[in-house]
Enzyme design. Structure first.
Site, PDB file in Angstrom:
ATOM      1  N   HIS A  78      -1.578 -10.887   6.093  1.00 24.85           N
ATOM      2  CA  HIS A  78      -0.955 -11.068   4.771  1.00 24.85           C
ATOM      3  C   HIS A  78       0.154 -10.046   4.539  1.00 24.85           C
ATOM      4  CE1 HIS A  78      -0.935 -11.902   0.356  1.00 24.85           C
ATOM      5  NE2 HIS A  78      -0.533 -10.635   0.322  1.00 24.85           N
ATOM      6  N   GLU A  79      -0.165  -8.781   4.699  1.00 28.05           N
ATOM      7  CA  GLU A  79       0.825  -7.745   4.411  1.00 28.05           C
ATOM      8  C   GLU A  79       2.005  -7.811   5.367  1.00 28.05           C
ATOM      9  OE1 GLU A  79       0.927  -6.140   1.729  1.00 28.05           O
ATOM     10  OE2 GLU A  79      -1.078  -6.741   1.060  1.00 28.05           O
ATOM     11  N   HIS A 123       4.675 -10.022   4.085  1.00 28.63           N
ATOM     12  CA  HIS A 123       5.620  -9.298   3.225  1.00 28.63           C
ATOM     13  C   HIS A 123       6.646  -8.545   4.078  1.00 28.63           C
ATOM     14  CE1 HIS A 123       3.814 -10.067  -0.619  1.00 28.63           C
ATOM     15  NE2 HIS A 123       2.681  -9.451  -0.352  1.00 28.63           N
ATOM     16  N   HIS A 144       9.297 -10.713   5.313  1.00 23.20           N
ATOM     17  CA  HIS A 144      10.198 -11.054   4.209  1.00 23.20           C
ATOM     18  C   HIS A 144      11.267  -9.962   4.056  1.00 23.20           C
ATOM     19  CE1 HIS A 144      10.252 -12.981  -0.095  1.00 23.20           C
ATOM     20  NE2 HIS A 144      11.353 -13.210   0.573  1.00 23.20           N
TER      21      HIS A 144
END
Length: 681
Positions: free
Chosen positions: A468-469, A472, A475
């Site tokens: 998940h992280e 980011h 991104h």
């Protein structure tokens, strides 16, 4: 250090000469932050004065471009400072934080409440279509205009002065709340003195607890806390009394923070009134993709009742299993323990048996990185010659498929007393084509460090968090925009979780999992039957997970749906308000506590997700539909990865993400994939 500090004595006063402008953490000291930030504030004030006092025709270059980068010094110093304050917030740094927050709020007030600057910005805004600006410049102009408007730029002089004072009061209260939550979390750690009380914990978890106690100067074992209510050990501890003590210590965290939260909510209600909104929630969503409070209300309405029904079905099975052990009345501290037993017995899932297959380093490099290599063609090189802000931080250089350097990725995975709870990603250096900067990003988690000489193992949930992280991080790393204000994760707050949640889909992919899920001692790939069992059981626990999340989101929403009023006063009894709000939302489950109670709802009352904790579910609508799109188009392919990168990951805030999603998939995002994923239909 004095104001005359030079670049020689203060490394934050000039751009770093290290690769990708990585801050020279080895040279930075606590005493460097405040002088550098104060110097940056002076530079920013000069830039703002140049806009306000300019008598020439307002243009994009002499107004908007200046607003995008008023001071490189301030950007650099403040970005580094807040990264360190959250990841290694020693008491001296926390003392500085209060001062820094006050100074930056004052500067923000001076900017957004300056009528001369707003007048010139408004002139550029009104002529943006015919001024020959490119699409990104138009978008940047619109973003700044919206920001100024929502900040109160159009208010009268007297109202602007009152709002400036209110903003300072809110900023101070938020900083105090955040710092107190961290103190409360550390203080809540459960001290155990008998090894029998640890029954059920894995050997590496016991070793981590022993190490935590030693570091705290105590005998025995210390079960340190993560920020959410449900602590990982609750699923393993066989001693019911210890589970109860751990659970109660978690939910009873915080004393002062209850009233602090109520005071922050009241201050925000006053701010909403000054800006002409019916409540703070309506103000908060005005610049998000939801746009209206009614849209968020609809999201809650579609999910709350089905989630409660799902949780009730799970509760029946869990209670029946607990009854086999002589427990006639199931309690909240029993849920995780017996939920895992149901999972193990009905789906043959033994989470403890999985743990030896998840060595942290291997999950990161052979799982998280490997998935990114397969999807986007990027590669990673460990840079042991570069140091982070703490000895536990690792640094990797990231290369594009062409071999060109993309940026740096830092991993800071272990918990410590000076780190705030939870998991997060931050930019340390922002990407900007105009400034010629490439991204430096960091992922922070709170994994228990292993005993000296042991390999760090992670749980299944922590594997998910690592993927998940890193979503980011991608991104931020793939950002390819001209202006810093629009780069990376500067998208609307309620859509920022979208790419990170999509990246979770690769953790169980049959071409990714065997590459990293290997036994720490034998090197054997995790048996397929274990993974098949986990996959078959994926919807087990969704009732609990959705309800605990929705309760926290509903609390955040209720605190910010309080009617706007210039005379708003704090709720007298925040505990009663919390209970009443959950009852009104239809989410009062006797066995499922909120993921965060009001007293440690840091997402909300420290400022970042104020009236925005709904965003995780809002973003999941797009996430679930994107997963469906991947599956419809061949799954794990470079073509799909490159398309997702081009349409979503690289564009920052240069265009609305919902529009980009529609262009990528050819459809509006639908609720159905989300509801199916969570077992709600």
């Amino acid at each position: 250090m004095s104001e005359e500090a030079t670049a020689t004595s203060n490394p934050l006063l000039e751009a770093s000469s290290l690769p990708y402008n990585l801050p020279d953490f080895a040279a930075i000291r606590d005493e460097h932050y405040l002088p550098a930030i104060e110097q940056g504030i002076r530079e920013a004030r000069e830039a703002y004065a140049s806009i306000a006092n300019d008598t020439s025709e307002p243009t994009f270059e002499n107004v908007v471009a200046v607003l995008d980068q008023p001071s490189r010094t301030l950007n650099r110093a403040a970005t580094v400072f807040y990264n360190i304050a959250s990841a290694d917030g020693t008491e001296p740094l926390l003392e500085i934080e209060s001062k820094v927050s006050e100074l930056l709020t004052e500067l923000d007030n001076e900017l957004h409440l300056n009528p001369q600057i707003f007048e010139r910005l408004n002139a550029v805004y009104e002529t943006r279509e015919e001024a020959g600006l490119d699409a990104e410049q138009v978008r940047l102009t619109e973003k700044f205009h919206q920001r100024f408007t929502l900040a109160g730029a159009a208010l009268s002089e007297e109202q602007r002065e009152e709002l400036a004072k209110l903003n300072l009061e809110i900023s101070k209260a938020q900083t105090e709340f955040s710092q107190q939550v961290t103190r409360d979390m550390n203080a809540a750690a459960l001290h155990l003195t008998s090894e029998e009380e640890l029954a059920g914990l894995s050997e590496d978890s016991k070793a981590a607890a022993a190490r935590a106690a030693k570091e705290a100067g105590r005998e025995g074992w210390l079960l340190t806390f993560i920020l959410p209510t449900n602590q990982p050990a609750l699923s393993s501890l066989t001693n019911r009394d210890v589970r109860k003590r751990l659970y109660e210590a978690s939910v009873e965290r915080g004393d002062r923070t209850w009233q602090m939260a109520a005071e922050i909510a009241a201050l925000r209600a006053r701010k909403a009134a000054m800006l002409g909104f019916e409540d703070f929630a309506s103000l908060a969503v005005a610049d998000r993709t939801a746009r209206t409070a009614a849209a968020v209300d609809e999201l809650f309405a579609k999910t709350s009742a089905p989630a409660m029904a799902n949780a009730n079905r799970e509760a029946e099975k869990i209670a029946a299993r607990a009854k086999q052990d002589g427990i006639d009345t199931l309690e909240p501290w029993d849920w995780a323990f017996y939920s895992d037993k149901v999972k193990a017995e009905e789906f043959s899932v033994d989470t403890a048996a999985l743990r030896p297959y998840f060595a942290l380093d291997r999950v990161v490099e052979d799982g998280v990185f490997y998935a990114a290599e397969r999807l986007y063609g990027i590669t990673f090189k460990r840079r042991e010659d570069l140091v982070g802000y703490h000895p536990e931080v690792k640094v990797w250089e990231v290369f594009d498929a062409s071999g060109e350097g993309l940026g740096l990725f830092l991993g800071d995975y272990f918990t410590r007393e000076t780190k705030r709870g939870g998991a997060w990603m931050n930019n340390i250096v922002d990407q900007s084509l105009a400034e010629g900067t490439k991204p430096v990003v960091v992922n922070n988690l709170n994994i228990s460090a292993p005993a000296d000489g042991d390999v760090a193992l992670v749980s299944l949930d922590e594997v998910s968090t690592l993927f998940h992280e890193f979503g980011h991080a991608l991104h931020g790393l793939f950002s390819n925009v001209a202006y810093e204000t629009l780069s990376g994760l500067s998208v609307e707050r309620d859509i920022v979780e979208y790419p990170s949640q999509v990246n979770e889909m690769w953790m169980f992919h049959p071409e990714i999992l065997p590459n990293y899920a290997k036994h720490v001692e034998t090197g054997e790939v995790v048996p397929q039957e274990l993974i098949d069992a986990v996959t078959a059981s994926q919807q087990w626990g969704e009732g609990f997970g959705t309800v605990e999340y929705l309760r926290a989101a509903a609390l955040d929403w209720a605190w910010h749906r309080l009617p706007a009023s210039l005379e708003a006063e704090p709720i007298e009894d925040p505990v009663v308000f919390e209970q009443a709000s959950l009852e009104d939302a239809g989410l009062m489950h006797p066995l499922v506590e909120s993921r965060y109670r009001t007293s440690y709802l840091n997402h909300t009352f420290s400022g970042g997700y104020a009236a925005g904790y709904y965003s995780y579910l809002w973003a999941e609508v797009f996430d679930a539909d994107t997963v469906a799109w991947y599956e419809e188009n061949g799954g794990l392919t470079r073509e799909n990865g490159d398309k997702f990168r081009a349409y979503v990951l690289s564009i920052g805030a240069t265009r609305p993400i919902p529009e980009a999603f529609k262009d990528m998939t050819g459809r509006e995002a639908q609720y159905e994939p989300l509801l199916k994923r969570r077992g709600l239909i």
